[in-house]
Scaffold this motif. Structure first.
Motif, short mmCIF file in Angstrom:
data_model
loop_
_atom_site.label_atom_id
_atom_site.label_comp_id
_atom_site.label_asym_id
_atom_site.label_seq_id
_atom_site.Cartn_x
_atom_site.Cartn_y
_atom_site.Cartn_z
N LEU A 42 -0.17 2.67 3.42
CA LEU A 42 0.22 2.26 2.55
C LEU A 42 -0.29 3.15 1.06
O LEU A 42 0.35 3.68 0.53
N ALA A 43 -1.76 3.09 1.57
CA ALA A 43 -2.27 4.22 0.36
C ALA A 43 -1.87 5.53 0.92
O ALA A 43 -2.29 6.31 0.05
N ARG A 139 7.52 4.83 6.06
CA ARG A 139 6.63 6.07 6.11
C ARG A 139 5.11 5.85 6.01
O ARG A 139 4.99 6.13 7.04
N ALA A 140 4.86 4.35 5.51
CA ALA A 140 3.98 3.50 6.16
C ALA A 140 2.92 3.69 7.95
O ALA A 140 2.24 3.93 8.41
N ALA A 141 4.83 3.07 8.56
CA ALA A 141 4.62 3.63 9.53
C ALA A 141 3.64 4.80 11.05
O ALA A 141 4.04 4.74 11.31
N ALA A 142 4.29 5.57 9.91
CA ALA A 142 3.95 7.23 10.64
C ALA A 142 2.80 7.37 9.84
O ALA A 142 2.16 8.76 10.13
N ALA A 144 -1.25 7.72 8.48
CA ALA A 144 -2.54 7.97 8.88
C ALA A 144 -3.10 7.26 8.11
O ALA A 144 -3.19 7.03 6.77
N PRO A 145 -3.97 6.21 8.12
CA PRO A 145 -4.14 4.78 7.19
C PRO A 145 -5.56 6.16 6.64
O PRO A 145 -6.53 7.01 7.07
N LEU A 146 -6.48 6.09 5.17
CA LEU A 146 -6.75 6.30 4.16
C LEU A 146 -7.71 5.77 4.21
O LEU A 146 -7.69 4.74 3.74
#
Ligand code: MCA
Ligand code: AMP
Length: 511
Positions: A42-43, A139-142, A144-146
């Motif tokens: 989400l970030a 959007r979050a599903a696609a 990359a983690p921040l």
């Protein structure tokens, strides 16, 4: 550089990893590790949407774990979280978005069609639902983690919470990272909150109580939240068998006391019941203790100050009192006009100073100045006294405010709308004792001479303009309003005259 609630949560995840953070009846749990990963995604989405440090992220969504993770993600990227009551109507939302100028507004999937036209070069509009749905989750599903967090200073804003006012428009209380972190750590210590706790969370998450007290404590201590969408007496009692702590407004306890299932056995696994946001009647405290063997721990707080005082964990939890100031919080009882401290035992204005006290009202420097003394004490607007043993008692309010089921309602806002209704000469909105809500919003309305006005007309005129909980539960028509020699409406007299209006009323859900 300073620590944020996100930093403390991320740090905690290293130890708690696969332990459940959210448990919900009938749904799979979400553990700390998964919650951190989802937060980081989400970030990334927030950054992609253009949220930069200091940008406001306004959120009006139903309660869900993802809504809490959005809050954490906002902190991670240095944003300022701005949660909005789900009951607010279009006109109220217009005001908040206009005043706060957020970079992003997240709404419910079912309302996005009505909000999407608000999107502009400076405002993005996204949605978030309760079933991991909505455009933000897509959007979050696609994403990359921040993994990096933006570094913040202790005095940087972490959140803005709007509170109405006794005069004029709603004010955004700006809370800093210092406010949230210091208060959370104080409460964890004061209430002996640990990773072994299992917290029943049935509060809304757009206020200090549900978000900055309950959620923050669990996120930082590594405790599990039994995350319920709303208060339901039977569901809470069911959960008590496998929980340790409940935090609630007094209405929670009033309703629990009405259940024959509430007894020593059904509460045997619990170690702590906390009440706050409105006064808990001393007789309810006593009755709860007699029925269950648990003394409810009452505490006192305010949006602008986070938590101020608490009854002791060890030691007497005194019915009708809110305890002693939390560590680091300076509290004094002062003369209402001058701010000079009063001798112990006298009734006066409750004023506080400390790391818990907010930075000020969003873009309202003069309003901010007028609510602080020159020596830094914030004037709460509550009246109190400190007894011989050091316990604070709240004895009244110096502000024209009604607290209905833990929600604040400012009469001025409602009176202004009622006075616009054709056929109304004037009105006074007051809080009257209500067996379920503590106080019920009530309007005393004077019709214009010759006008044919009915109570139902007044109620109908407010629908759609005001959140439902602010609308008067009853409208009483009267030939005039009592006034003093200065012409000021005597609300105390009105409260006495109508004190029994709700004596026979049932709880909301059954009304
Ligand atoms: C719901 N309704 C209300 C309220 N809640 N009306 C007046 N006052 C209320 N508090 C209306 C609904 O719009 C609905 O209207 C009807 O009552 C029934 O709604 P329902 O959702 O079934 O009500 P409920 O689930 O039984 O909710 C009552 C509640 C809830 C459990 C008391 O309001 C609640 O959770 N309150 C907690 C608020 C809180 O967290 N405050 C903390 C603020 P209709 O008649 O149209 O159907 S933070 C704070 O104050 C400071 C910092 C502090 O110290 O904590
Ligand atoms: P809010 O503006 O929603 O943060 O509400 C804060 C107000 O709630 C305080 O100024 C008090 O008037 C009231 N309040 C909070 N906790 C208590 C309590 N335990 N007893 C009495 N009033 C309380």
């Amino acid at each position: 550089m300073s620590t944020t609630i996100f930093d403390l949560f991320a740090h905690r995840c290293q130890e708690t990893g696969g332990k459940p953070l959210f448990e919900r009846p009938g749904l799979p749990p979400i553990d700390f590790e998964a919650a951190l990963l989802a937060t980081r995604r989400l970030a990334r989405v927030l950054v992609d949407l253009g949220v930069t440090p200091g940008d406001r992220v306004a959120v009006q969504v139903e309660k869900s774990p993802e809504a809490v993770l959005l809050y954490l993600a906002c902190l991670q990227v240095g944003g300022v979280f701005l949660p909005l009551n789900t009951a607010y109507t279009g006109a109220e939302i217009d005001y908040f978005l206009g005043d706060a100028e957020p970079r992003l507004f997240v709404c419910r999937p079912e309302t996005i069609a009505g909000h999407v036209s608000r999107a502009s070069g400076t405002l993005a509009v996204e949605s978030l639902g309760t079933a991991r749905d909505g455009s933000l989750m897509d959007r979050a599903a696609a994403a990359a983690p921040l993994c990096e967090a933006v570094l913040r200073e202790a005095d940087d804003a972490a959140a803005i919470l709007y509170t109405s006012g006794t005069t004029g428009r709603s004010k955004g209380a700006v809370l800093t990272h210092r406010n949230l972190v210091s208060n959370c750590l104080s409460l964890i210590e004061a209430w002996r909150f640990t990773a072994d706790d299992r917290l029943i969370h049935a509060l809304p998450i757009f206020h200090t109580h549900g978000l900055f007290v309950a959620c923050n404590m669990a996120l930082v201590a590594g405790a599990t939240m039994i995350f319920l969408t709303r208060f339901d007496t039977d569901e809470i009692i069911n959960e008590m068998g496998d929980a340790t702590v409940l935090m609630g407004v007094p209405t929670f306890y009033t309703r629990l006391l009405q259940s024959p299932r509430l007894d020593a056995q059904s509460t045997a696994a619990m170690r702590l019941f906390v009440a706050g946001s409105a006064p808990l009647l001393a007789e309810h405290h006593t009755e709860f203790a007699a029925r269950t063997g648990h003394a409810i721990l009452e505490r006192y707080g305010m949006t602008e100050t986070c938590m101020i005082a608490s009854n002791p964990y060890d030691g007497e939890r005194r019915p009708g009192a809110v305890g002693m100031p939390l560590p680091g919080v300076d509290l004094r009882i002062a003369d209402r006009d001058t701010g000079a401290p009063l001798p112990q035992g006298e009734i006066g204005a409750i004023e506080v100073r400390g790391p818990n006290v907010f930075a000020g009202y969003w873009r309202m420097p003069e309003k901010t100045r007028s609510e602080f003394r020159t020596d830094g004490y914030f004037i709460t607007g509550d009246l109190g006294r400190i007894d011989a043993d050091g316990y604070l008692h709240i004895v009244g309010r110096d502000k024209d405010l009604v607290i209905s089921g833990g929600y604040n309602v400012y009469p001025k806002e409602i009176e202004a709308l009622i006075d616009e209704v054709p056929g109304v000469l004037e009105s006074a909105v007051i809080g009257l004792p209500h067996p379920d809500l503590g106080e019920a919003v009530t309007a005393i309305v004077v019709p214009r001479p010759g006008a044919r006005l009915e109570a139902a007309q007044v109620i109908a005129a407010l629908a759609g303009k005001l959140a439902r909980y602010k609308q008067p539960r009853r409208v009483v028509l009267a030939p005039d309003l009592p006034r003093n020699v200065m012409g000021k409406v005597q609300k105390a007299q009105l409260r006495t005259t109508h004190s029994n209006l709700y004596a026979q009323t049932e709880p909301l859900a059954q009304a």
